[in-house]
Design a protein around this motif. Structure first.
Motif, PDB file in Angstrom:
ATOM      1  N   ALA A  76       4.810  -3.453  -6.796  1.00  0.00           N
ATOM      2  CA  ALA A  76       5.031  -2.364  -5.838  1.00  0.00           C
ATOM      3  C   ALA A  76       5.791  -1.211  -6.472  1.00  0.00           C
ATOM      4  O   ALA A  76       5.630  -0.060  -6.065  1.00  0.00           O
ATOM      5  N   GLY A  77       6.635  -1.519  -7.467  1.00  0.00           N
ATOM      6  CA  GLY A  77       7.397  -0.468  -8.118  1.00  0.00           C
ATOM      7  C   GLY A  77       6.629   0.221  -9.227  1.00  0.00           C
ATOM      8  O   GLY A  77       6.077   1.307  -9.043  1.00  0.00           O
ATOM      9  N   LEU A  78       6.540  -0.428 -10.370  1.00  0.00           N
ATOM     10  CA  LEU A  78       5.907   0.209 -11.531  1.00  0.00           C
ATOM     11  C   LEU A  78       4.419   0.459 -11.319  1.00  0.00           C
ATOM     12  O   LEU A  78       3.913   1.562 -11.583  1.00  0.00           O
ATOM     13  N   GLY A  79       3.693  -0.556 -10.826  1.00  0.00           N
ATOM     14  CA  GLY A  79       2.239  -0.436 -10.707  1.00  0.00           C
ATOM     15  C   GLY A  79       1.804   0.583  -9.678  1.00  0.00           C
ATOM     16  O   GLY A  79       1.075   1.543  -9.990  1.00  0.00           O
ATOM     17  N   ILE A  80       2.254   0.422  -8.430  1.00  0.00           N
ATOM     18  CA  ILE A  80       1.842   1.346  -7.377  1.00  0.00           C
ATOM     19  C   ILE A  80       2.519   2.708  -7.569  1.00  0.00           C
ATOM     20  O   ILE A  80       1.955   3.743  -7.213  1.00  0.00           O
ATOM     21  N   GLY A  81       3.709   2.711  -8.156  1.00  0.00           N
ATOM     22  CA  GLY A  81       4.365   3.985  -8.475  1.00  0.00           C
ATOM     23  C   GLY A  81       3.538   4.803  -9.454  1.00  0.00           C
ATOM     24  O   GLY A  81       3.386   6.019  -9.298  1.00  0.00           O
ATOM     25  N   PHE A 113      -0.788   0.708   0.308  1.00  0.00           N
ATOM     26  CA  PHE A 113      -0.743  -0.320  -0.736  1.00  0.00           C
ATOM     27  C   PHE A 113       0.650  -0.936  -0.847  1.00  0.00           C
ATOM     28  O   PHE A 113       0.791  -2.143  -1.080  1.00  0.00           O
ATOM     29  N   LEU A 114       1.685  -0.125  -0.666  1.00  0.00           N
ATOM     30  CA  LEU A 114       3.043  -0.650  -0.704  1.00  0.00           C
ATOM     31  C   LEU A 114       3.301  -1.615   0.450  1.00  0.00           C
ATOM     32  O   LEU A 114       3.914  -2.670   0.262  1.00  0.00           O
ATOM     33  N   VAL A 115       2.843  -1.256   1.644  1.00  0.00           N
ATOM     34  CA  VAL A 115       3.018  -2.146   2.799  1.00  0.00           C
ATOM     35  C   VAL A 115       2.366  -3.493   2.536  1.00  0.00           C
ATOM     36  O   VAL A 115       2.963  -4.557   2.759  1.00  0.00           O
ATOM     37  N   ILE A 116       1.130  -3.464   2.054  1.00  0.00           N
ATOM     38  CA  ILE A 116       0.399  -4.707   1.786  1.00  0.00           C
ATOM     39  C   ILE A 116       1.102  -5.530   0.698  1.00  0.00           C
ATOM     40  O   ILE A 116       1.252  -6.752   0.821  1.00  0.00           O
ATOM     41  N   ALA A 117       1.565  -4.869  -0.358  1.00  0.00           N
ATOM     42  CA  ALA A 117       2.241  -5.577  -1.442  1.00  0.00           C
ATOM     43  C   ALA A 117       3.538  -6.221  -0.963  1.00  0.00           C
ATOM     44  O   ALA A 117       3.842  -7.372  -1.309  1.00  0.00           O
ATOM     45  N   LEU A 118       4.309  -5.511  -0.146  1.00  0.00           N
ATOM     46  CA  LEU A 118       5.587  -6.045   0.324  1.00  0.00           C
ATOM     47  C   LEU A 118       5.403  -7.208   1.293  1.00  0.00           C
ATOM     48  O   LEU A 118       6.175  -8.170   1.276  1.00  0.00           O
ATOM     49  N   VAL A 119       4.370  -7.118   2.140  1.00  0.00           N
ATOM     50  CA  VAL A 119       4.079  -8.243   3.044  1.00  0.00           C
ATOM     51  C   VAL A 119       3.631  -9.458   2.240  1.00  0.00           C
ATOM     52  O   VAL A 119       4.072 -10.590   2.473  1.00  0.00           O
TER      53      VAL A 119
END
Length: 260
Positions: free
Chosen positions: A148-153, A166-172
């Protein structure tokens, strides 16, 4: 901004308002805002549109983050750690954004969205169940920082639209958050990614500041309203908005690609 009609400016402001609301609820507002900029300024290089999109989005995202952290159970420390990694990733992505060809933006985003839609529809309970008791393990936090940090950033700096979704899905998926908490955490992370990318775009001189300032006012209103509605209505509402937004955007991008 001098060579664009008043009607086009009005449509861009309405798109910013709607994008702010969508972004605050479930993320992905840029998938409405960026295509609107592409329509308004078809002659400009993509880097200018991406930079202007970031300058607008950071305002609404910041407002949503403040609204969420006041009322939602957000682990600010974890969110900031993911956000700092995302900031580094977004700066790197923005550095490479100048080389993007606008012809690849629509099909690339559409493919990613189809994957998101399939994931959400095949997981009916996604984001609606309570997280397991006890602290989150260090391994999961590190995985969230990496993905969620490096990749989606990096994706946010390079292209941007859909980052919040994408961040919401990754964090869930990684930290087992419910959708409301994931949306709240995402806003803090998103502020970091927007800031990192915006610094790079500003350094490169690819931001239409006057237009961004006007659109940002509408994005701010949409972001504040969306965060309040998500907090009031809960995870079921957020999931419903997620599905509707993704379906609508896939259809819109498919039509644009076919028409081109």
């Amino acid at each position: 901004m001098d060579d664009i009609s008043l009607a086009a400016v009005a449509l861009l402001c309405l798109a910013a308002l709607a994008a702010g609301w969508i972004d605050a609820v479930v993320g992905g507002g840029g998938l409405l805002q960026l295509p609107a900029l592409l329509v308004g300024f078809p002659q400009l290089p993509p880097a200018y549109l991406l930079g202007t999109n970031k300058a607008v989005s950071i305002v609404g995202t910041s407002a949503a983050a403040i609204t969420y952290t006041r009322k939602a159970p957000v682990d600010v420390r974890t969110a900031v750690r993911i956000g700092l990694a995302a900031l580094a990733g977004s700066v790197a992505g923005a550095f490479f954004a100048a080389g993007i060809n606008s012809a690849v933006l629509r099909p690339l985003i559409m493919v990613i969205l189809l994957g998101v839609l399939a994931f959400v529809l095949l997981r009916p309970a996604f984001g609606s169940t309570a997280p397991p008791p006890g602290p989150v393990t260090r391994r999961r936090v590190l995985a969230a920082i990496a993905v969620a940090g490096l990749g989606i950033g990096f994706y946010d700096g390079l292209i941007g639209p859909g980052t919040g979704t994408f961040l919401v899905i990754a964090l869930v998926a990684i930290l087992h958050m419910d959708l409301v908490t994931a949306s709240a955490t995402t806003k803090i992370v998103n502020v970091c990614t927007n800031f990192g990318a915006l610094v790079m775009f500003a350094h490169q001189g690819t931001v239409l500041w006057r237009l961004a300032a006007l659109m940002a006012l509408f994005n701010l209103a949409g972001g504040t309203l969306g965060a309040r509605m998500a907090l009031k209505k809960g995870s079921g509402f957020v999931r419903g908005v997620l599905v509707v937004v993704v379906v609508g955007l896939v259809a819109k991008l498919a039509y644009d690609q076919w028409a081109a």
